[in-house]
Write a protein that holds these residues in place. Structure first.
Motif, PDB file in Angstrom:
ATOM      1  N   THR A 107       0.706  -1.225   0.138  1.00 28.74           N
ATOM      2  CA  THR A 107       0.040  -0.006   0.045  1.00 28.74           C
ATOM      3  C   THR A 107       1.011   1.268   0.076  1.00 28.74           C
ATOM      4  O   THR A 107       2.008   1.364   0.321  1.00 28.74           O
ATOM      5  CB  THR A 107      -0.871   0.016   1.234  1.00 28.74           C
ATOM      6  OG1 THR A 107      -0.265   0.201   2.411  1.00 28.74           O
ATOM      7  CG2 THR A 107      -1.702  -1.164   1.271  1.00 28.74           C
ATOM      8  N   VAL A 159      -4.763  -1.722  -2.634  1.00 34.07           N
ATOM      9  CA  VAL A 159      -3.410  -2.472  -2.486  1.00 34.07           C
ATOM     10  C   VAL A 159      -2.701  -2.595  -3.907  1.00 34.07           C
ATOM     11  O   VAL A 159      -3.457  -3.018  -4.888  1.00 34.07           O
ATOM     12  CB  VAL A 159      -3.421  -3.645  -2.094  1.00 34.07           C
ATOM     13  CG1 VAL A 159      -2.136  -4.605  -1.768  1.00 34.07           C
ATOM     14  CG2 VAL A 159      -4.028  -3.900  -0.543  1.00 34.07           C
ATOM     15  N   SER A 173      -9.588  -0.160   0.921  1.00 31.90           N
ATOM     16  CA  SER A 173      -8.614   0.147   0.898  1.00 31.90           C
ATOM     17  C   SER A 173      -7.831  -0.259  -0.440  1.00 31.90           C
ATOM     18  O   SER A 173      -8.370  -1.208  -1.241  1.00 31.90           O
ATOM     19  CB  SER A 173      -7.654  -0.629   1.707  1.00 31.90           C
ATOM     20  OG  SER A 173      -7.580  -1.975   1.839  1.00 31.90           O
TER      21      SER A 173
END
Length: 710
Positions: free
Chosen positions: A586, A633, A631
């Motif tokens: 990330t 990645v 999120s």
């Protein structure tokens, strides 16, 4: 084409735990599924691409290895392709290597070569083959677990063995021991003489390090020990000395110095003993000179005639030197006709020494070029008007250097002179540093010591000139009949490969690698039998094999040298993501790792550049059932899949049941077929190329091309 079919699975889907069958072993059902984990049509298609478009080999060797193929004949053929096959003479070359039948025979290879394939899917096919190979290994591990449990083995041993094996098939997992760059051909340790191979393997396991980081300086030290005492005769007018110039290219902190020291210690330890002996002789000489001076003064007072000459100073035997000028090196060579090795832990100093007294013109380079072929060296001195002449100035070079420093040191004028072309370059992928109790066994160390003693005891050939005066010459070893046949075949095929190189720098390096095959053969033959009278076929074959490895490695290092600053920065980031994070990272991870990527926006920009270069993609992680925020990645192509949620939601349909038949099976998709785990989808076809015929089939999917959505 053979591929798994989820609609024909014979797995049991129940709402409870499947009952064990008393009539079959626990792994019997798994065996049936493993049979479907290979794809013959895809393997044939990829090999056909290698036959018809040799440039595709470089692309798919970055993704899969020969052992990833299922068919033994495909494994053999891929290995031969990676070793290099002259275009238009593949069958002849395979027959010469006695590998034609192992690769399926002439009829089968002509059948493969006659297949029409599209180069746009090469990467996808290679990824598919690598993926199926990993799945076969995973299935085998599963069978071993079942067998261990059935045999009532201890749980700890079953789990430990399975964990070790699983780490081996997930080389890019952050907790695993990585195999690093899968595109690199493994260094052929087994081509070395047995004593050297054992030592290289032992040191590589003890440190740990890549085998070539030990092998390169060790071979250079062995070549120095042989020195001018031996040469190999390729024909009456062509003989090669055992002179090697080796450079290991590694970043800082990768155990360059300890590895180099372990490799050259067999010369440096003896060098220390020679220096200690010389210092004792020098003290004795100084006392003798003082006594001679006193005696001379007495004779002068008594007006007596001179009776004794002044004592000659002792000579320090030398095997190595670290920072010589050409003038100093000439003096050392005049006292040590066997030759020497320039031992530089950091080769940047060696490159910098070329300009020491020449105002940046690299004036020492021509002298070193002569020393690479053990040629004549004449050094004129300004002071004292002395001339130093060395008949056979043989100088080996061994050292290490960082990639960025090597790029700066190799100036254009050095390439023009041919200096880099004479260097054997290796840029290994070092394993991660982990504590190890392993040491080099005493018997292996002692055997290597004994070998160097034997090499250093080799003598010149004594001859008489026309006036009856004795002089010394290298003992020239001829080729055996079979070795000569291997050499001629290699010489011709290597010339064809060199002619096909578009890069002038690579072509220049290949022209020097040609002679290195003979030099390796000489070193191998003498190391196996110090008193040999000819170079045998095995030594020549192994020398050719090692040279072919250096051909591949030279291309790889030159590609690194040709990188722009932005490319080098991107490649550094890719290696960092691969080594530190297992291919998944990330933007926050980068921020925490290095100040170079702060603030977060800078890290995101760096990752976006990798995506623009088709090196990876964003994987949007949705919130788990327990909550959280989405999120992003970044995932490198060929990175392992994301780990499954630690607390999956249970349903009555998945409790206690695994659909073994679905392993590796293609999934239905509403828009585009999903790529295998960790495999990027095939690239878009090149619009500039004409479309294939309508009846041409995509071998990876087993469907007409127009029906496959790439």
């Amino acid at each position: 084409m053979v591929s798994p079919d989820p609609t024909q699975s014979n797995g049991h889907h129940t709402t409870g735990r499947p009952r064990p069958q008393n009539t079959a072993s626990p792994a019997a059902d798994v065996n049936n599924k493993v049979l479907s984990l290979f794809d013959d049509a895809t393997e044939r298609a990829l090999l056909a691409a290698g036959f018809n478009r040799p440039e595709c080999i470089r692309e798919f060797r970055d993704v899969c290895r020969p052992e990833d193929f299922y068919e033994p004949r495909h494994v053999a053929l891929c290995r031969e392709m990676f070793a290099g096959l002259p275009q238009g003479a593949e069958l002849l070359e395979l027959r010469r290597r006695n590998a034609l039948e192992a690769c399926g025979g002439a009829d089968y290879l002509q059948e493969i070569a006659g297949e029409f394939v599209s180069a746009t899917s090469v990467g996808y096919w290679a990824a598919r083959i690598a993926e199926l190979s990993s799945r076969r290994k995973a299935a085998d591990i599963g069978k071993n677990i079942i067998a261990g449990a059935a045999d009532e083995a201890t749980l700890d041993s079953v789990v430990a063995s399975a964990t070790h094996d699983l780490m081996g098939i997930l080389p890019r997992h952050p907790d695993a021991t990585p195999d690093h760059d899968q595109s690199r051909e493994q260094f052929p340790v087994d081509a070395l003489p047995l004593i050297l191979a054992d030592y290289v393997t032992a040191v590589a396991e003890a440190l740990p390090c890549a085998p070539e980081t030990v092998a390169l300086p060790l071979l250079t030290a062995a070549a120095t020990a042989i020195g001018n005492t031996r040469r190999i005769a390729l024909k009456p007018s062509w003989a090669e000395p055992p002179v090697l110039w080796t450079a290991t290219v590694l970043p800082s902190g990768k155990l360059k110095s300890p590895t180099h020291e372990k490799a050259v210690q067999f010369l440096t330890s003896r060098q220390k003993r020679l220096i200690k002996k010389y210092q004792a002789e020098l003290r004795e000489h100084e006392a003798n000179v003082q006594a001679w001076e006193d005696s001379r003064a007495i004779r002068r007072r008594e007006k007596a005639a001179e009776s004794e000459p002044k004592p000659e100073p002792p000579v320090c035997g030398r095997y190595t030197t670290s920072d010589p000028t050409v003038e100093a090196l000439a003096d050392l060579l005049s006292q040590n006709p066997r030759g020497m090795m320039v031992d530089k832990d950091e080769l940047a100093g060696w490159f910098g020494g070329f300009d020491r007294y020449t105002s940046g013109t690299g004036g020492d380079v021509p002298a070193y070029l002569s020393m690479h072929r053990a040629g004549n060296l004449i050094v004129d001195r300004k002071t004292g008007r002395r001339v130093t002449h060395i008949d056979r100035a043989a100088v080996c070079v061994a050292g290490t250097i960082q990639p960025a420093i090597l790029r700066r040191c190799l100036r254009p004028e050095y390439f023009e002179s041919g200096l880099p072309a004479r260097m054997l370059l290796a840029m290994p992928d070092s394993p991660p540093r982990r504590w190890s109790e392993a040491i080099v066994p005493a018997n292996i160390e002692r055997a290597t010591e004994d070998l160097f003693d034997a090499l250093l005891n080799l003598k010149f050939e004594s001859l008489l000139d026309s006036e009856g005066e004795e002089y010394q010459e290298p003992l020239t070893l001829p080729l055996s009949g079979e070795a000569k046949t291997l050499w001629v075949s290699f010489y011709n095929s290597h010339a064809v490969e060199q002619e096909g190189l578009a890069d002038d720098r690579e072509s220049s390096a290949f022209s020097k690698l040609e002679a290195y095959a003979a030099r390796f053969a000489l070193i191998f033959a003498v190391c196996r039998e110090p008193n040999c009278t000819e170079v045998d076929a095995k030594s020549m074959s192994d020398g050719i094999r090692l040279t072919r490895w250096f051909c591949l490695e030279t291309k790889r290092v030159y590609a690194m040298l040709g990188e722009s600053a932005e490319d080098a920065e991107q490649n550094t980031l890719v290696r960092m993501i691969q080594d530190r994070f297992g291919g998944r990272v990330t933007a926050r991870d980068l921020v925490q790792l290095s100040r170079l990527y702060r603030p977060t926006a800078k890290a995101e920009t760096a990752l976006e550049k990798l995506i623009a270069a088709h090196l990876g993609y964003w994987d949007i992680q949705t919130p788990t059932p327990s909550g959280g925020r989405p999120s992003a990645v970044f995932v490198l192509h060929q990175a392992p899949p994301a780990p499954a949620p630690t607390k999956p939601r249970k349903t009555e349909q998945n409790v206690g049941c695994v659909d073994v038949g679905a392993v590796g099976a293609p999934q239905k998709a509403t828009s585009a077929p999903a790529a295998p785990v960790g495999v990027s989808p095939p690239p878009e076809p090149d619009n500039d190329q004409p479309p294939p015929p309508a009846d041409d089939r995509d071998f990876a999917a087993g469907q007409p091309v127009e029906e496959v959505e790439l």
